[in-house]
Design a protein around this motif. Structure first.
Motif, PDB file in Angstrom:
ATOM      1  N   PRO B 207       0.458  -0.978  -0.446  1.00  0.00           N
ATOM      2  CA  PRO B 207       1.069  -0.040  -1.392  1.00  0.00           C
ATOM      3  C   PRO B 207       0.580  -0.310  -2.812  1.00  0.00           C
TER       4      PRO B 207
ATOM      5  N   THR D 234      -2.103   5.997   7.787  1.00  0.00           N
ATOM      6  CA  THR D 234      -2.084   6.241   6.344  1.00  0.00           C
ATOM      7  C   THR D 234      -1.051   7.311   6.006  1.00  0.00           C
ATOM      8  N   LEU D 252      -1.941   4.212  -1.622  1.00  0.00           N
ATOM      9  CA  LEU D 252      -2.206   3.013  -0.826  1.00  0.00           C
ATOM     10  C   LEU D 252      -3.633   2.581  -1.086  1.00  0.00           C
TER      11      LEU D 252
END
Lengths: 365, 365, 365, 365
Positions: B207, D234, D252
């Motif tokens: 993240p 994802t 991300l």
């Protein structure tokens, strides 16, 4: 509210349970007190006096020889709060070692790491993996984990040095290995500068090769390649730091010149210089330390008790104790601590107190 | 020859010296035996049986409540070679914890790090810094150093889990801090997936931000951001490793997904899967370990003694003990060890023996 | 066989495609030759002669002043294989800089990192972030990324030094920032030792604090804290290495004393000493280097061509070129390379050839 | 004032000097303009449209075969500000690659690192060192430095993917190596999950051994062991991040699961999700990036120019350009950048502007 159910009143059942628990090699957590204290630690500071240490070391020098088995003439600091264990703190062994004129201490090696800090005498050679390191007052000498080491006193005067090891820690990790070397000592040249200093003694210059042989350290680099840190260098560096800044107190850490990290993975060494009349801020630090007074006089306040000291005195400051120092004469304090271990386990923590400590008691020098 | 001078014969002088040395809080190294053994360690292996552990935990569940002060209903493994100390090894605390239907264990936090490995029961929630982590058999749950944690059992069945802590180590480092949380427990949602899993539960996806807030870990990153490692994942990963290779034994280490290093700086966790009929190579490793049998049956040979085991049994393998395993039924063994600490102090050392151990004794299940 | 379909014969369609592709700011990979060569690189070695460099620098000293805008009197090495770009290699800027008696070069700073290696003259001061660093022949002086720097020649003789920068690399990364300092130069004391040397000039001693101020480097430690590496130290260290081992060639790397890594993240500096009659093994290395002859005479064979050299000559060795050296007089060669960058991108690779190179041509000194 | 001496007026002398300087392969720094700009960079943003890219790729598919020598059917993004070089930025190669039904692209390997990001099509297999990786839209596939790779399209539809390489950087480092594999392609199984995913696809679980073979990565660990990051993972991870926080934008980074660092030492990959109506803060970053629109529509403002975009469009943002994004439909933007290199050379720098950019121009989709 938290309580979920009440304990049974029926003590007979409980007693039977506790008996069965004990027989099963178990212990009920709820009966264990002090396992998780709010803060470290119940240990008190402690001081050993130079005069006593020297006197007893000399008597031992007269009465006790050095031979295989004993190997070393060493008096270990046994902190009175450790229930008879021969340790200065729960992680550190501290001691004075005495080597008389002409004496030899044979080679051995072990997984615990050691340092020597020279208190008195001159001209002893410690061979570290065969590399002769000449020892003078204030010099710090390393004998890293698994390094063969032996001591030779070719001169006419005795030497006394402070020994510091991570032995209690390594013992608690069940990781002590020990091996004797040959009975015969190693011949050596009385060179003024060890090979380790020749290769690694200049700041910022890293040996790369000689002829076709790389001189770089292996990947598994665990300790300083420098086996000694000279008092003459330490002294000049501290002078310079103070002169350049007009400061009243300064400190250096002894580090691995190839990494900048502590000299060995378990032991931190520092030299602190105090000019008279400057009282250092009061700090608490997780981890224990042994302070060896190299030169000068002064006093340290530890958890409210003022310990006066002079050259050669040794003080133990327990983990999380509040500590400050003040010199009456310009003083140099050598500190040995377990700092790198505390950092490795992720528990490093230092706190500076807002106000100087109130002195509740004094222990005179 | 090594000996430099003979010790004095005059015992009177020596006795006086030894008395003065003792009074000065010193101990002569040459009289201390066993301080530097040739190898670790005098500890023997030890086994605790699932049946006994469950039976005693249940009786404690009937007789002893959970309230502030005790905080937890925990039976600590007290290795018989540790002189009454409530520790599984010199560095590791091991225990079984029992939480009955509807029971709650209030919040506290401490500098020692802990893991929970679920043995029996379902649906308990451990809140780690307020993040609810649902617990199922085979799940590993972390409560890192200084993380607030509390346990809730909202269901109808009891849960038993294995507790592992670095408490003896941190105690010996004089680095234990402890703090109670509020008496009232924290309200929470019974979510299937913790926030830590939501953020860090996919391999290779880190993240970066949400809106303008960075979600990256701070620079002082000390432990895994993932608070639980699910049995369902572990099981599938081991299956895959064996299926892909045709292997008979495989193992995984639980690591910090942001660094690949051990989940916490002091504790290593691994899951080892053994198919029947495969005997693992015999190895010695510096550092101690606790083996918890998650599923299956088999036997481990430790220093020549064959310990048979089944699900829920717990074995301690001391430092440098020779260890191999063999399953009779497909078996999964959870290992908790102090490996990262041994590595941090530079003493990691593993040796694979050339030949299988000769079994000199058997301890039946 | 690999081919999957044949290309169309219809050149009209293909031509139309290629035209449309070009108009769309695209290029067909299959028409690009040389984009992925089997090996680096098409660049040849090149040599610049001391005599020419000094002569032209002196003439520039007579004819061209130093003022804001130009800032420096610098002649950049423009490798003839780089199509007119003023660079020594694709990653390195090399140059000679001339500062006459009484001249001053005003302060500026930039994101590219630089080193100065003194060829001739004495007593110039370079101020690095205000810290005056006295320069003598053979001294290496750093002006790291973003450090303010200005040069003062308070003496009666000119100084010529070699400038090395990572400018082509940083330019290609589109990461060049530049800022002028004030027009007025900074007053300073002509101290023999810079503050950076006072703090970091002793191997293994790391400043910890002065009074209550920590002197440790910040966490984002990017370059050496030492701004100069003295020839007197380098010379003695190389002597010692050779004397201690009886070797015929030795080298040192200039490193950050707080990390043991290269002095700056993009530039590697080394000093190689060769005794007469020893020919070094032939090696190829990924990455380019500039060799500056500090003292002595000899020859280097690069890709089969023998380049004779003497003090002050500068040679460029391209990436993956085969290189060996031989001294006729004891020689000291300073090497500047992009080694740390090659390592950072994971492409470091060095090969030692089994046999000495056959010399196909000679370029006389 | 700075100026130390005036330049000579005699242009004849100066001209002669400049001529001699040029003949000596030198260039006077004071005549070079733009070498040290105040800021990067003269490059403008640029956009390539999905429609054009697909159309030209399809035409190339019809007209140009894939055979040894060309090896790949690839259209490289040639930024108009790079003077005809076939590069998207000074450090990054970007391209679209087209592989028709039944086509094969033979094995080769090279020192530059590459990623593939699938734009359209399904069921292609890329073999990375023989490990078959199935490719679906939104999947990211790595072919690290020196990894053998070949592409197989066993299905009935063409695939178009985005290729990203560090080729311009590695070319400028003179560190390109290239090797062809065999002409015959490698047989493989059409497995849904690659071996790399089997071993490294679960967060926090690190393979330790199978039977007696360690499965750990070697010490020289340079790139992610995971060869693909799945869109399905994802997508879910971004959903979770937004759902858990109520956020409007999240991102991300694709990282090496064994280190948490970028997937490869030279290339950074990220996926940014934007919900409609949220405009991201404006930031400048040192280093260049290629944005590939995976899904959705919106606009990015780069240095004041508003670029509207839809799925499959590709934008280049130069170093230090001010950038913000806003989605009109929920959008997913894949970013490829040279971030790890900028960090390795110590020049990472990001600035968030206090105010949104004023839009001075719009480039419609």
């Amino acid at each position: 509210m938290v309580t979920t159910r009440f304990a049974a009143d029926d003590d007979g059942d409980l007693d039977a349970l506790y008996q069965d628990v004990a027989e099963a090699d178990l212990q009920p957590l709820w009966l264990l007190k002090g396992l998780l204290p709010e803060q470290p630690s119940a240990m008190r500071p402690h001081v050993w006096r130079a005069k006593t240490l020297r006197h007893l070391a000399e008597r031992a020098g007269d009465l006790v020889g050095i031979d295989r088995g004993g190997d070393r003439r060493v008096l270990g600091l046994a902190h009175p709060d450790l229930g008879g264990l021969p340790f200065a703190t729960r992680t550190l062994w501290g001691a004075v070692q005495y080597l008389g004129p002409g004496e030899l201490a044979p080679a051995h090696r072990h997984s615990p790491s050691a340092i020597r800090f020279v208190l008195e005498g001159s001209g002893v050679f410690t061979l570290v993996n065969g590399d002769p390191v000449r020892m003078e007052p204030g010099d710090l000498v390393l004998t890293p984990s698994y390094a063969w080491h032996e001591h030779h006193n070719p001169g006419n005067e005795p030497m006394i040095w402070f020994d510091g090891l991570d032995l209690p820690l390594i013992g608690n990790l069940d990781a002590v290995f020990f091996e004797n070397g040959p009975d015969e000592l190693t011949p050596y040249d009385e060179v003024p500068v060890s090979r380790s200093e020749q290769l690694h003694g200049t700041a910022g210059l890293r040996p790369l090769y000689v002829d076709s042989s790389l001189t770089q350290q292996p990947a598994e680099h665990r300790h300083s390649p420098l086996m000694t840190y000279r008092w003459v260098d330490t002294d000049r560096a501290l002078d310079t730091m103070l002169a350049a800044t007009g400061g009243r107190a300064a400190a250096l850490r002894y580090v691995d010149p190839l990494t900048g990290r502590d000299m060995m993975p378990t032991l931190r060494g520092e030299m602190h210089r105090l000019l008279p009349g400057h009282r250092t801020p009061t700090t608490r630090t997780v981890g224990s330390g042994i302070w060896v007074v190299h030169r000068g006089t002064g006093a340290s306040v530890i958890n409210g008790v003022r310990y006066e000291w002079g050259a050669g005195d040794i003080l133990v400051a327990p983990s999380w104790a509040a500590v400050d120092h003040e010199a009456t004469d310009r003083a140099d304090l050598f500190l040995l601590s377990d700092g790198p271990v505390i950092e490795a386990v992720g528990l490093a923590r230092t706190e500076t107190l807002a106000h100087p400590q109130t002195v509740t008691d004094t222990v005179s020098a």
